[in-house]
Design a protein around this motif. Sequence first.
Motif, mmCIF file in Angstrom:
data_model
loop_
_atom_site.group_PDB
_atom_site.id
_atom_site.type_symbol
_atom_site.label_atom_id
_atom_site.label_comp_id
_atom_site.label_asym_id
_atom_site.label_seq_id
_atom_site.Cartn_x
_atom_site.Cartn_y
_atom_site.Cartn_z
ATOM 1 N N ASP A 179 -10.594 8.095 -1.228
ATOM 2 C CA ASP A 179 -9.549 7.687 -0.286
ATOM 3 C C ASP A 179 -8.796 6.494 -0.868
ATOM 4 O O ASP A 179 -9.364 5.680 -1.594
ATOM 5 C CB ASP A 179 -10.149 7.282 1.069
ATOM 6 C CG ASP A 179 -10.993 8.391 1.674
ATOM 7 O OD1 ASP A 179 -10.686 9.560 1.399
ATOM 8 O OD2 ASP A 179 -11.946 8.072 2.409
ATOM 9 N N ARG A 180 -7.491 6.413 -0.544
ATOM 10 C CA ARG A 180 -6.701 5.255 -0.970
ATOM 11 C C ARG A 180 -6.029 4.649 0.254
ATOM 12 O O ARG A 180 -5.781 5.310 1.260
ATOM 13 C CB ARG A 180 -5.660 5.643 -2.012
ATOM 14 C CG ARG A 180 -4.473 6.427 -1.477
ATOM 15 C CD ARG A 180 -3.358 6.541 -2.519
ATOM 16 N NE ARG A 180 -2.161 7.153 -1.984
ATOM 17 C CZ ARG A 180 -1.877 8.443 -2.056
ATOM 18 N NH1 ARG A 180 -2.726 9.274 -2.643
ATOM 19 N NH2 ARG A 180 -0.767 8.923 -1.532
ATOM 20 N N CYS A 181 -5.759 3.366 0.146
ATOM 21 C CA CYS A 181 -5.105 2.632 1.218
ATOM 22 C C CYS A 181 -4.157 1.632 0.577
ATOM 23 O O CYS A 181 -4.553 0.881 -0.321
ATOM 24 C CB CYS A 181 -6.148 1.907 2.078
ATOM 25 S SG CYS A 181 -5.441 0.806 3.314
ATOM 26 N N GLU A 182 -2.902 1.658 1.014
ATOM 27 C CA GLU A 182 -1.937 0.715 0.468
ATOM 28 C C GLU A 182 -2.248 -0.680 0.993
ATOM 29 O O GLU A 182 -2.582 -0.869 2.169
ATOM 30 C CB GLU A 182 -0.510 1.130 0.856
ATOM 31 C CG GLU A 182 0.561 0.416 0.037
ATOM 32 C CD GLU A 182 1.920 1.098 0.116
ATOM 33 O OE1 GLU A 182 2.906 0.455 -0.239
ATOM 34 O OE2 GLU A 182 1.961 2.275 0.531
ATOM 35 N N THR B 95 -2.189 -2.520 4.754
ATOM 36 C CA THR B 95 -2.278 -1.557 5.858
ATOM 37 C C THR B 95 -3.743 -1.179 6.057
ATOM 38 O O THR B 95 -4.602 -1.490 5.228
ATOM 39 C CB THR B 95 -1.455 -0.293 5.566
ATOM 40 O OG1 THR B 95 -2.064 0.428 4.470
ATOM 41 C CG2 THR B 95 -0.025 -0.645 5.194
ATOM 42 N N ASP B 96 -3.999 -0.482 7.154
ATOM 43 C CA ASP B 96 -5.352 -0.011 7.449
ATOM 44 C C ASP B 96 -5.429 1.508 7.434
ATOM 45 O O ASP B 96 -6.387 2.087 7.942
ATOM 46 C CB ASP B 96 -5.789 -0.525 8.831
ATOM 47 C CG ASP B 96 -5.919 -2.030 8.858
ATOM 48 O OD1 ASP B 96 -6.265 -2.605 7.806
ATOM 49 O OD2 ASP B 96 -5.666 -2.636 9.926
ATOM 50 N N THR B 97 -4.421 2.172 6.871
ATOM 51 C CA THR B 97 -4.374 3.634 6.877
ATOM 52 C C THR B 97 -4.951 4.171 5.579
ATOM 53 O O THR B 97 -4.437 3.870 4.490
ATOM 54 C CB THR B 97 -2.917 4.123 7.048
ATOM 55 O OG1 THR B 97 -2.378 3.558 8.249
ATOM 56 C CG2 THR B 97 -2.885 5.639 7.130
ATOM 57 N N TRP B 98 -6.032 4.954 5.693
ATOM 58 C CA TRP B 98 -6.666 5.553 4.524
ATOM 59 C C TRP B 98 -6.223 7.007 4.401
ATOM 60 O O TRP B 98 -6.173 7.739 5.379
ATOM 61 C CB TRP B 98 -8.187 5.490 4.628
ATOM 62 C CG TRP B 98 -8.728 4.090 4.485
ATOM 63 C CD1 TRP B 98 -8.962 3.199 5.467
ATOM 64 C CD2 TRP B 98 -9.066 3.440 3.257
ATOM 65 N NE1 TRP B 98 -9.437 2.020 4.952
ATOM 66 C CE2 TRP B 98 -9.516 2.147 3.583
ATOM 67 C CE3 TRP B 98 -9.039 3.812 1.913
ATOM 68 C CZ2 TRP B 98 -9.924 1.236 2.629
ATOM 69 C CZ3 TRP B 98 -9.461 2.909 0.954
ATOM 70 C CH2 TRP B 98 -9.895 1.632 1.307
ATOM 71 N N TYR C 47 -2.912 -1.016 -4.243
ATOM 72 C CA TYR C 47 -3.779 -0.086 -3.524
ATOM 73 C C TYR C 47 -5.229 -0.560 -3.560
ATOM 74 O O TYR C 47 -5.634 -1.321 -4.451
ATOM 75 C CB TYR C 47 -3.706 1.325 -4.143
ATOM 76 C CG TYR C 47 -2.343 1.951 -4.070
ATOM 77 C CD1 TYR C 47 -1.959 2.723 -2.974
ATOM 78 C CD2 TYR C 47 -1.424 1.777 -5.107
ATOM 79 C CE1 TYR C 47 -0.699 3.306 -2.909
ATOM 80 C CE2 TYR C 47 -0.160 2.344 -5.047
ATOM 81 C CZ TYR C 47 0.194 3.112 -3.947
ATOM 82 O OH TYR C 47 1.441 3.665 -3.890
ATOM 83 N N HIS C 48 -5.995 -0.055 -2.557
ATOM 84 C CA HIS C 48 -7.449 -0.155 -2.552
ATOM 85 C C HIS C 48 -7.999 1.274 -2.521
ATOM 86 O O HIS C 48 -7.354 2.188 -2.003
ATOM 87 C CB HIS C 48 -7.965 -0.915 -1.317
ATOM 88 C CG HIS C 48 -7.530 -2.346 -1.273
ATOM 89 N ND1 HIS C 48 -8.127 -3.333 -2.022
ATOM 90 C CD2 HIS C 48 -6.542 -2.958 -0.561
ATOM 91 C CE1 HIS C 48 -7.557 -4.484 -1.767
ATOM 92 N NE2 HIS C 48 -6.575 -4.292 -0.884
ATOM 93 N N LYS D 156 -14.582 -1.029 -0.247
ATOM 94 C CA LYS D 156 -13.319 -0.747 -0.929
ATOM 95 C C LYS D 156 -13.239 -1.539 -2.225
ATOM 96 O O LYS D 156 -13.830 -2.614 -2.365
ATOM 97 C CB LYS D 156 -12.133 -1.069 -0.025
ATOM 98 C CG LYS D 156 -11.955 -2.537 0.316
ATOM 99 C CD LYS D 156 -10.754 -2.752 1.225
ATOM 100 C CE LYS D 156 -10.547 -4.231 1.545
ATOM 101 N NZ LYS D 156 -9.381 -4.435 2.435
#
Length: 1391
Positions: free
Chosen positions: A393-396, A399-402, A426-427, A444
């Motif tokens: 999974d990636r998350c910018e 933000t908290d959106t994966w 990204y994370h 993460k």
Amino acid sequence: MASKVIPRYKTKHVSQVKSDYAYHHTKHVVTQKTERKSSSKSVSQVQAQAREAMAEQAYTIPVFRQRTAEETEEYQRVSKNVGKGLAVIQEELHRMKMTTKAQVESLAIQNEVKSMMAKRGDMLDEIPKMPDFLVALRPHTVWEKTPVKLFCTVQGNPRPIVKWYKGGVPVDPLSAPGKYKIENKYGVHSLIISRCVVSDTAEYSAVATNQHGTATSKATVTVKRPAGVAMSCQLGLVPHLTEIHASKLEVTLLDRFPVTFGVEGSSIRLLCNLVVVPDLPNVPPLAQWYRDDKLLKPSKLAEMFVGGGAASLTLPQLAKDDEGLYTLRIFTKDGTSEHSAYLFVSDATSSSAGAPGAPMSVKAFDINSDYVLVAWKPPNTVNEAAIIGYFVDRCEAGTDTWVQCNDAPVKVCKYPVHGLKVGHSYHFRVRAVNSAGMSRPSRKSGQVTALDAAENERLQGTDEGVPSAPGQIVATRNTKSSVFVQWEAPKHLKNLMGYYIDGRAVGSKEWFPCNHKPFKHTRFVVHGLIPGETYVFRVQAVNVFGLSDESQESSPIAVEPALATPSAPFGITMLSCDGSSITVAWKSPKHCGGSKINAYYIDKRDADTLVWKEVNLSAIMERICTVDNLKEGTFYEFRIQAANLAGVGLRSAPSTPMKCEAWTMEEPGPAYDLSFSEVRGQSLVILWKAPVYAGASAVTGYLVDMAKKGSSEFVTLNQETVSHRFLQVTGLEEGETYVFKVRAVNANGVGKASQLSEPVCAKALPGTKEIEAGVDTETGDIFLALEACEICETSKFVWSKNYKPIGDCPRVGITTKGRTSRLTFTNPDKDDLGRYSVVVTDTEGVSSSHTLTEDALNTMLELSYAIRHPIVPLKHGLNYEVLEKGHVRFWLQAVKLSPSVSYRFIVNDKEVTSGEGHKISHDVATGIIQMTMDTFTRANEGTYTVQITDGRAKTQTSLVLVGDVFKVALKEAEFQRKEHIRKQGPHFSEYLYFTVTEDCTVMLACKVANVKKETAFHWYKEDDEIVPDTPPSVASGACALPIPLFSRKDQGVYKAVLSDDRGKDTSVFDISGQVFDDIINAIAQIAGASASDLVLQCTPEGIRLQCYMNYYTEEMKTVWKHKESKIASSEKMRIGGTAEMAWMQICDPSDKEKGNYSIEISDGVKTHTRTFDLSGQAYTDAYEEYLRLKAAAFAEKNRGRVVGGLPDVVTIMEAKSLSLTCTVWGEPTPEVTWFKNEQEVATNEHTKVMFDGGKFASLVINKVSPDDSGKYSINVRNKYGGEFVEITVSVYKHGEQIPEPKLGHPKTAAPVPPKSPAPPSKTPTPSKSQTPAQSLRSPASTPASTPVPKSPTPVPKSPTPTPKSPTPTPPRSVKSPTPPRFMKSPTPPRK
């Protein structure tokens, strides 16, 4: 008992002690043989160097000190005078030396030494002297990574200069900053090596030099690596010194964080307490934290704090990435001080059972503008299903959106993520999946920016596939809760990430993970194991492609501490002295080294010399020894070594100087060897040994003193001496630390106090269990058993009775298996009563006690007898049960039966077997044995017995059926047989019984069975058939007979008969006696619950109180009360009732009748009460109403009226005479007036009016004619009123048809208002009909009057009786008084 030792010069043979040292990390074994003889050539190199360094140096006279004969004579004369002073100085210097050596770190002692040195300087300033070591260097054997301090005390004039050498090379502190520290304080020279490593093993020497000469002291320092290679030293993970920080703070680590266990998602804190000198709030010491040799920096995931005497690291959100070896490094004035411990982080509970753990160490490699290669480490799978793959999974950032990057799971631990935006950060995180579900997401990754970079960390390696399995795995002992595991690396590494180690207890099938993050080295310490438990281990290698095959399992290993030599004994104390010998005792080492201590060796020396001499060549087993051949008046010092299988341990510190002077005091000497047992939160048991020196008389008892640690205020626990050598101490504060001392007492007084005990904390060991007293269920042996919460390989269970070791005793037997020891009594009796205790040696004080009392012993003896002479336990003895058809079942129930059980039924001494008329069986599951007899007759009277055998157990149970008991059984059997026959036809399934409905109707009900359409049902009372309004319906299965308005008249014998062609059945119900009372109570229960509040009703006779209810009958238990006094029915107080109410009337009321009235309705269980307060305004209003009604009734009674005699219609033939006569009444005598067609009739020849005696009124018409037809009436009146009575007279001619009578309409004369104030009555009083007169049947008949009967209008009865008429004909129309008005109760009336 004290051991007698023989001086060395008297011995002819020398004993040897063999000690084996085994190290698993080396490939050779060294065998050391030690002879307790100074001249022996088999002494090890280490001991030889130590003794050489400590030996007294031979003194050679230098050239400049050689003298002529005259000079020599002069020197001897001077030295003779000075010698005595020098001897005194020498003794004082030696005493100062011993104090300095033992307490050099104490500031108070340092000041004292400083003062003593100043005095010595004043005396020695005038005497030149070459350097001389008062306290020589001592050899040391230390563990790797621990500090060591070499110190010595040297004298000389002028003051010597001391230099330090290692292997002949000068020690330079600047060559290794922080490694060495050289100090010189108050004449004590020291060399401190801060962190020893194996390479520090060497011979160290201190060289003292002044202008008069040189002196050298040598000692060997041996640095050992433990067999388990403990913690950070074992793992080779000690962080390297990065830089040296100058600090002027002295920092000492006190309470240190231990090996710690955490769970994902939780928070944990690693804490070290510090002592900082000086403690400056604004200048905290510099602290650094490391994980696996990597310096940590403060962040949200690692919060660091230093200050307030503590250094802490808080990990607020644990993940498996946090697992590893944590090291705290504090920079101090002397260099650095460090502490390391491992943190284990286990998987958190998954949302679905069997799901894998979370991946870890997510990191981005090969960062580009459009893609990033993400790699991670796989989780360990022990009992879970194999991992199918991973989702990335990636998350910018920000933000908290994966967003899931891959649609299908990837099977390797790396994945290229495409579709990134240039310049965006990204994370990444990873989730593992198997057949059971999805894991928790990993922590993460760090922030990654998608940019083209010339230099980026790249994931190395191109080998495909998982590594091969690791090689041989070996587990070795480490500590009492950990094991050291090492293995061979796989042959094919394939970019190895690390290893997972799994463990399993022997006997279990479940493996558990030992680490949760891949470990890079081929050695690991497994912590958190159960002491004494046996385990096996296996290892798997891991890389990006997954886990390798498991290695072979290690050999089973028990969790025990590694073998080592024991620590030094301590607490040397003098117990007695006779002038030529001293008896000393000491305490055993605090650490036995994992092996039993099998020997002690003692050295002594004259306090005026530096040379130690061996006291014993052969081993001493006890911790007490008498040293002989001493000089009286001389001070001696002693030191002791302990030995075990690993060898001879460290020497103790020298004892305080003991003067060899005979004890002559009359009081006893000190008790010794104070120890503790059964330490709990509020109590403990202290034990000691008797004094060796008893004094002038025998010891009679002991006093025990106690104080809190650090306090000098001792409290005597027992005011009366105790004769035994133990004492249970209670009332302690849990967690508090105490010290004790014991004083012996004899007839001459209280002796010397013992040496202070070791401090003991009032706190039970975790998992402490107490002694269990019980009886062996197999053998019946009575035993005491203890399961130890802690044990090691060398531990032994030592049992005592009244705190005296039991040893080999024929009365008991002791067996030990694993953690449990059992003391079994051979033939227990009263001699075995007492207090039993057990101590587990080589533990932290595992012990317990149990007092065996006479009652407890008797109970266990009974149980033991029952086990040794077993019986089949029965839940129920032999009993009988009458079944349907009159069959009789004899049965019993055992607690438990085995399939091999056998039994016999014996009836009147004759065995009965299963056959015709008897059926015998048993059920193992329920334990029931039974025999059923088909026919039970008078011949079956007698004794029934069952004998049971089940293995070794037996039992017998009997049932006597004779006399009345048998008659009862026989009667029941015959009844059941008849019942069976009865039920073949129509019968009552439930015989007659009664119920009461809500409207108080009594229902006689029954239930029928086995009926058909033709079945008849009849009701009878006293043999008279009752035909109910509703015919009974047998088809419904229930029939009922209602008895409304139940009362005493309904008593009698009721019978229900059921019959058809198959037979007849009868049910009888006798309603009398108790049954009648029960029905009345049932009615009273419903009626009482429905009873209204009392209502007031006024009548001409008095005041009436009424209670309405569903039904009332005089048979109900109803009590009226006035002011709590029961009212009996009388002329004054009348009690009665109707079907719907109960009433009580107060006749001619007066003020005496005022007050509270109540009615109590009892149903045999509950009493229903209703009350009315007849006082105040309520009474006034009622009384006025009563007077009004009374006056009205009086007027109605005395008014004028026609009592009887007049017909309604008279038909008469012409020319006949008509006589209308009636009886009238009134008081006073009324006036009578006759009317015709509303015209008064006067007396004349044709018509004659008569009124005789004031009672009889007559109207006679002679020779009637048609003109005499009409409506006649009589008006009877007095002062209270009167009435009209009308008669219709019809006259017909002879020969004419008799006309039909036409009734007139009688009118009542308007009553004259009475003189009484009461109003006239409005309601007429009913009267009986007048007897009708004969009517004429034909015109030819004799003319006569033919009155036509006329019924008056029916009206209610008057409560006042009407006077009887003197004629048999009742009055036709009578006025009744006006109905009385009701006086309402203050309480609401019944609805």
